[in-house]
Design an enzyme around this catalytic site. Structure first.
Site, PDB file in Angstrom:
ATOM      1  CE  LYS A 227      -3.589   2.371   2.730  1.00 40.19           C
ATOM      2  NZ  LYS A 227      -2.942   3.436   3.470  1.00 40.19           N
ATOM      3  CB  SER A 248      -2.651   4.568  -1.205  1.00 39.63           C
ATOM      4  OG  SER A 248      -2.905   5.388  -0.074  1.00 39.63           O
ATOM      5  CG  HIS A 250      -0.697   7.563   4.206  1.00 37.46           C
ATOM      6  ND1 HIS A 250      -0.058   6.373   4.407  1.00 37.46           N
ATOM      7  CD2 HIS A 250      -1.175   7.917   5.418  1.00 37.46           C
ATOM      8  CE1 HIS A 250      -0.135   6.035   5.691  1.00 37.46           C
ATOM      9  NE2 HIS A 250      -0.814   6.953   6.326  1.00 37.46           N
TER      10      HIS A 250
HETATM   11  C1  LIG Z   1      -7.059   9.435  10.504  1.00 33.13           C
HETATM   12  C2  LIG Z   1      -6.316   8.585   9.519  1.00 33.13           C
HETATM   13  C3  LIG Z   1      -5.390   7.664   9.971  1.00 33.13           C
HETATM   14  C4  LIG Z   1      -4.715   6.851   9.057  1.00 33.13           C
HETATM   15  N1  LIG Z   1      -3.876   5.886   9.527  1.00 33.13           N
HETATM   16  C5  LIG Z   1      -3.329   5.009   8.648  1.00 33.13           C
HETATM   17  C6  LIG Z   1      -2.583   3.898   9.122  1.00 33.13           C
HETATM   18  O1  LIG Z   1      -2.398   3.713  10.335  1.00 33.13           O
HETATM   19  N2  LIG Z   1      -2.073   3.047   8.188  1.00 33.13           N
HETATM   20  C7  LIG Z   1      -2.273   3.211   6.837  1.00 33.13           C
HETATM   21  O2  LIG Z   1      -1.817   2.409   6.041  1.00 33.13           O
HETATM   22  N3  LIG Z   1      -2.971   4.266   6.373  1.00 33.13           N
HETATM   23  C8  LIG Z   1      -3.522   5.139   7.233  1.00 33.13           C
HETATM   24  N4  LIG Z   1      -4.289   6.165   6.763  1.00 33.13           N
HETATM   25  C9  LIG Z   1      -4.480   6.319   5.292  1.00 33.13           C
HETATM   26  C10 LIG Z   1      -5.692   5.514   4.803  1.00 33.13           C
HETATM   27  O3  LIG Z   1      -5.444   4.132   4.835  1.00 33.13           O
HETATM   28  C11 LIG Z   1      -6.050   5.853   3.361  1.00 33.13           C
HETATM   29  O4  LIG Z   1      -4.913   5.676   2.533  1.00 33.13           O
HETATM   30  C12 LIG Z   1      -6.620   7.240   3.155  1.00 33.13           C
HETATM   31  O5  LIG Z   1      -7.387   7.659   4.263  1.00 33.13           O
HETATM   32  C13 LIG Z   1      -7.483   7.241   1.892  1.00 33.13           C
HETATM   33  O6  LIG Z   1      -7.940   8.519   1.583  1.00 33.13           O
HETATM   34  P1  LIG Z   1      -9.398   9.049   2.008  1.00 33.13           P
HETATM   35  O7  LIG Z   1      -9.324   9.370   3.455  1.00 33.13           O
HETATM   36  O8  LIG Z   1      -9.552  10.250   1.141  1.00 33.13           O
HETATM   37  O9  LIG Z   1     -10.412   7.969   1.687  1.00 33.13           O
HETATM   38  C14 LIG Z   1      -4.964   7.002   7.661  1.00 33.13           C
HETATM   39  C15 LIG Z   1      -5.886   7.932   7.226  1.00 33.13           C
HETATM   40  C16 LIG Z   1      -6.575   8.721   8.127  1.00 33.13           C
HETATM   41  C17 LIG Z   1      -7.591   9.697   7.604  1.00 33.13           C
END
Ligand SMILES: Cc1cc2nc3c(=O)[nH]c(=O)nc-3n(C[C@H](O)[C@H](O)[C@H](O)COP(=O)(O)O)c2cc1C
Length: 351
Positions: A227, A248, A250
């Site tokens: 990812k 992604s 992130h």
């Molecule tokens: C509050 C928050 C915490 C996150 N923590 C992680 C995490 O611990 N591990 C990870 O792989 N991605 C993390 N992400 C990223 C999400 O997996 C994802 O890639 C992202 O939220 C997708 O975009 P979107 O919020 O627009 O749907 C986090 C995202 C948010 C909003």
């Protein structure tokens, strides 16, 4: 489609994502709400994720004879009711007292990627919805023994794959968090820690992992999804090793200069050539966004912030309603586009 609901949002219909965000902001402390909503730097990548999806259009075909949409998708060996999963986001206990267990119950038979930095242990999350499709997200740990132990625990708990997040080897500059002096209570994120691990999982991430670390992890015998891939050459290498790919940035939380996930997707899809599962996240807010991602080559999409807002505002029910709404919107969009099966969604719809 209106689904009756109980709880905090009693008598409200399925909420659009913007409404969910507003509800979450009402119930969450400011620092937590900003941590969820915010992005890296000046938040250009966060905005870009949405702008790229909004700029894409879908051109319907008529008189195709398409009937009710069939949303089922098989991916990575699991049968899913629809191609919309929950992205791994940390610290669900900051959003709801039932933490990841509530999310797991709300996800039901949909894909939920369980975060490593979690309030509850991965075993408890598995037990909250036995037999449901779950993948376990991890960050490669500087303590290789801890990484291997996490993999073994995930396998024993029935999680079907490891999702290795590569987009966050170091903490990013998130200006909202800096301004708010936001520092999440470590006790909300240590559910997976074990005394045997050399360092707590939060902060123990390997800052300089390589492809060899992925090869080593493959020897633990679980399917692996990588990812945080945006470059087609990385995608080709991952697919060549048999690793699934999650496109992604992130959620725009790491670098504001990253491309939008949706913009990176076509080149990644061309590099993957259908060899391994291909997912995308970043900016998915409505069913039509799902169609666009699938048309650009994804097998499935993930939602991050919308799920966090749904969890904060409505607990397990909120998460369930979110997924039901997105699936219903996807179904409507497919009818209107003249396609019945997900396999019929392709690039021609984006022309
Ligand atoms: C509050 C928050 C915490 C996150 N923590 C992680 C995490 O611990 N591990 C990870 O792989 N991605 C993390 N992400 C990223 C999400 O997996 C994802 O890639 C992202 O939220 C997708 O975009 P979107 O919020 O627009 O749907 C986090 C995202 C948010 C909003």
């Amino acid at each position: 489609m209106l689904v009756p609901r109980r709880g905090l949002l009693a008598s409200t219909p399925l909420l659009a994502t913007e409404r969910l965000e507003a509800e979450a902001a009402r119930v969450l402390p400011r620092g937590v709400a900003d941590w969820i909503a915010g992005g890296a730097g000046g938040e250009a990548a966060l905005a870009r994720n949405r702008a790229a999806l909004e700029a894409a259009t879908l051109t319907p075909r008529v008189l195709t004879g398409a009937g009710p949409a069939d949303l089922r998708r098989r991916i990575g060996g699991i049968d899913l009711p629809h191609p919309i999963g929950i992205a791994p986001f940390g610290l669900h206990g900051l959003m709801h007292p039932d933490a990841e267990a509530a999310t797991a119950r709300g996800a039901g038979s949909a894909l939920f990627i369980v975060p490593m930095v979690a309030t509850l242990p991965l075993e408890a999350v598995a037990a909250a919805a036995p037999g449901a499709p779950r993948w376990m997200q991890i960050y490669l740990q500087a303590d290789r023994g801890a990484t291997r132990d996490l993999a073994a625990r995930a396998k024993a708990a029935g999680h079907g794959a490891l999702v290795v997040t590569l987009s966050a080897p170091v903490a990013a500059w998130r200006e909202r968090d800096i301004a708010n002096r936001f520092a999440p209570d470590p006790a909300r994120g240590n559910g997976n820690d074990r005394p045997a691990y050399a360092r707590p999982l939060q902060g123990g991430t390997d800052p300089a992992p390589t492809w060899r670390d992925i090869e080593a992890l493959q020897r633990e015998g679980m399917p692996i999804m990588l990812k945080g891939i945006l470059h087609p050459d990385d995608a080709a290498r991952a697919a060549g090793m048999g690793c699934g790919v999650i496109v992604s940035n992130h959620g725009g939380r790491q670098m504001e200069s990253n491309p939008a996930s949706f913009a990176a997707l076509p080149r990644v899809a061309a590099a993957v050539r259908g060899r391994v599962p291909l997912l995308m996240d970043g900016g998915i807010r409505r069913g039509e966004d799902v169609v666009k991602a699938l048309a650009a080559g994804a097998d499935a999409v993930l939602v991050g912030r919308p799920a966090a807002w749904a969890l904060a505002s409505g607990g397990a029910e909120g998460v369930r309603d979110l997924l039901a709404r997105l699936a219903a919107e996807l179904s409507t969009a497919m009818r209107l586009l003249g396609v019945e099966r997900l396999s019929a969604i392709d690039r021609r719809l984006l022309d």
